[in-house]
Design a protein around this motif. Structure first.
Motif, PDB file in Angstrom:
ATOM      1  N   ASN A  16       4.756   3.071 108.251  1.00  0.00           N
ATOM      2  CA  ASN A  16       5.752   4.118 108.043  1.00  0.00           C
ATOM      3  C   ASN A  16       6.792   4.042 109.150  1.00  0.00           C
ATOM      4  O   ASN A  16       6.470   3.733 110.300  1.00  0.00           O
ATOM      5  N   TYR A  66       8.015   0.586 104.711  1.00  0.00           N
ATOM      6  CA  TYR A  66       7.852   0.646 103.259  1.00  0.00           C
ATOM      7  C   TYR A  66       9.181   0.411 102.544  1.00  0.00           C
ATOM      8  O   TYR A  66       9.221  -0.261 101.505  1.00  0.00           O
ATOM      9  N   GLU A 137      -1.092   3.849 106.845  1.00  0.00           N
ATOM     10  CA  GLU A 137      -0.790   5.027 106.017  1.00  0.00           C
ATOM     11  C   GLU A 137      -0.813   4.627 104.543  1.00  0.00           C
ATOM     12  O   GLU A 137       0.098   4.916 103.759  1.00  0.00           O
ATOM     13  N   HIS A 139      -2.259   5.617 101.992  1.00  0.00           N
ATOM     14  CA  HIS A 139      -2.261   6.600 100.910  1.00  0.00           C
ATOM     15  C   HIS A 139      -0.879   6.736 100.274  1.00  0.00           C
ATOM     16  O   HIS A 139      -0.739   7.356  99.219  1.00  0.00           O
ATOM     17  N   GLN A 140       0.143   6.146 100.891  1.00  0.00           N
ATOM     18  CA  GLN A 140       1.476   6.190 100.300  1.00  0.00           C
ATOM     19  C   GLN A 140       1.576   5.333  99.042  1.00  0.00           C
ATOM     20  O   GLN A 140       2.535   5.460  98.282  1.00  0.00           O
ATOM     21  N   CYS A 146       3.665   3.585  91.509  1.00  0.00           N
ATOM     22  CA  CYS A 146       4.766   3.651  92.475  1.00  0.00           C
ATOM     23  C   CYS A 146       5.346   2.258  92.705  1.00  0.00           C
ATOM     24  O   CYS A 146       4.639   1.244  92.641  1.00  0.00           O
ATOM     25  N   THR A 148       6.581   0.832  95.435  1.00  0.00           N
ATOM     26  CA  THR A 148       6.125   0.132  96.636  1.00  0.00           C
ATOM     27  C   THR A 148       4.772  -0.533  96.403  1.00  0.00           C
ATOM     28  O   THR A 148       4.548  -1.672  96.807  1.00  0.00           O
ATOM     29  N   THR A 164      -6.113   4.221 106.265  1.00  0.00           N
ATOM     30  CA  THR A 164      -5.767   5.545 105.768  1.00  0.00           C
ATOM     31  C   THR A 164      -6.863   6.532 106.123  1.00  0.00           C
ATOM     32  O   THR A 164      -8.032   6.163 106.238  1.00  0.00           O
TER      33      THR A 164
END
Length: 309
Positions: A16, A66, A137, A139-140, A146, A148, A164
């Motif tokens: 991130n 990201y 991170e 969980h994004q 999604c 990404t 995560t």
């Protein structure tokens, strides 16, 4: 270890943007004696161009955000970075005389020369996979649809690691999305997973579920844990503070203090209480508590929560 044993030299780390500086500091601390170069694909255009060309020439760790993945996925798909040189416009030397000025000779190396591979080094294989891909991170990318997450699945690598604190938040499809990136095909495709695990476990979790549905839910939950547990490395906060548990607490650095939960009960103010009672007598509340409970109930609950906030 991979660097010292020559088992890996090209690492991609997705983070991130808010913790990009922290990763740079940590890599600078832990990699300074390994000869592992750190490149950051972030910032101005010339900074991103320098990172791609430096990574293609010398290898090391490429830090990327990201957003950077979505922008430069065509260059990040493999560690060969075959299109890295063409990722951004090249900086050209000034070769013409400016009006009223003399152009000095420029003996500094061009960007192509500065980031060219050392003499004798063979050209990189454009299909060379990354040795390790780390996604912080993670969980994004828990949403299976999604952008990404779909772009990251195109990255070719020998191994993948997800970091995560919340691998499962709202539904089992979150877990599928993460596991499908780390171990593609382990849980089947998304439709098969939904049909075989998510729907059956959700059906068996309902209050009015039959005995068979409950037993099937328990069986599927155990089977899902059996499939995924070998791929999880879970570290509890107590393990971080107390190490292996054999040392005395006084001898272990207390980097993380023990968790303390403080529960505070806050009542409504007189103004909030008056508005709350008035709202309970409105037509919206009567519709929400009728026989057909739908979106009206959710709207009523949302407004009541706002009054209590």
């Amino acid at each position: 270890c991979l660097k010292f044993t020559e088992q890996g030299s090209r690492f991609l780390v997705i983070v991130n943007v808010t913790i990009l500086d922290q990763w740079m500091r940590e890599l600078g601390t832990w990699a300074q004696d390994t000869g592992l170069a750190v490149h950051v694909l972030h910032g101005a255009q010339h900074d991103r161009r320098r990172a791609l060309r430096g990574m293609a020439a010398r290898g090391g760790v490429l830090l990327c955000t990201y957003d950077g993945v979505r922008i430069a996925i065509n260059h990040l798909r493999t560690a060969g970075l075959c299109n890295a040189a063409a990722a951004f416009p090249k900086k050209r030397k000034r070769t013409q005389l400016s009006r009223g000025r003399a152009c000095r000779d420029d003996d500094s190396p061009s960007e192509e020369e500065a980031y060219a591979p050392p003499e004798g080094q063979e050209p990189l294989d454009p299909d060379m996979p990354w040795d390790v891909v780390v996604v912080d991170e993670a969980h994004q990318i828990k949403n299976p649809f999604c952008i990404t997450g779909r772009e990251l699945r195109r990255v070719v690598s020998r191994s993948r690691f997800l970091l995560t604190g919340t691998p499962l938040q709202n539904k089992l499809s979150d877990l599928w999305a993460l596991m499908d990136f780390a171990q593609p095909g382990l849980l089947g495709n998304h439709a098969t997973f939904e049909r075989s695990f998510s729907e059956q476990i959700a059906k068996g979790s309902k209050r009015n579920a039959s005995r068979f549905a409950v037993e099937l839910k328990d069986h599927l939950a155990r089977e899902l844990k059996r499939l995924t547990s070998p791929h999880f490395l879970r570290r509890m906060k107590t393990e971080v503070v107390l190490g292996t548990g054999t040392e005395k607490t006084s001898e272990v650095p207390q980097d993380l203090p023990p968790k303390t939960d403080v529960v505070l009960w806050l009542g409504l103010t007189p103004a909030q209480l008056e508005l709350y009672n008035l709202y309970l007598g409105t037509e919206m509340i009567r519709r929400a508590t009728g026989e057909k409970i739908g979106m009206e109930a959710l709207r009523a609950i949302a407004l009541l929560k706002k009054l209590c906030n």
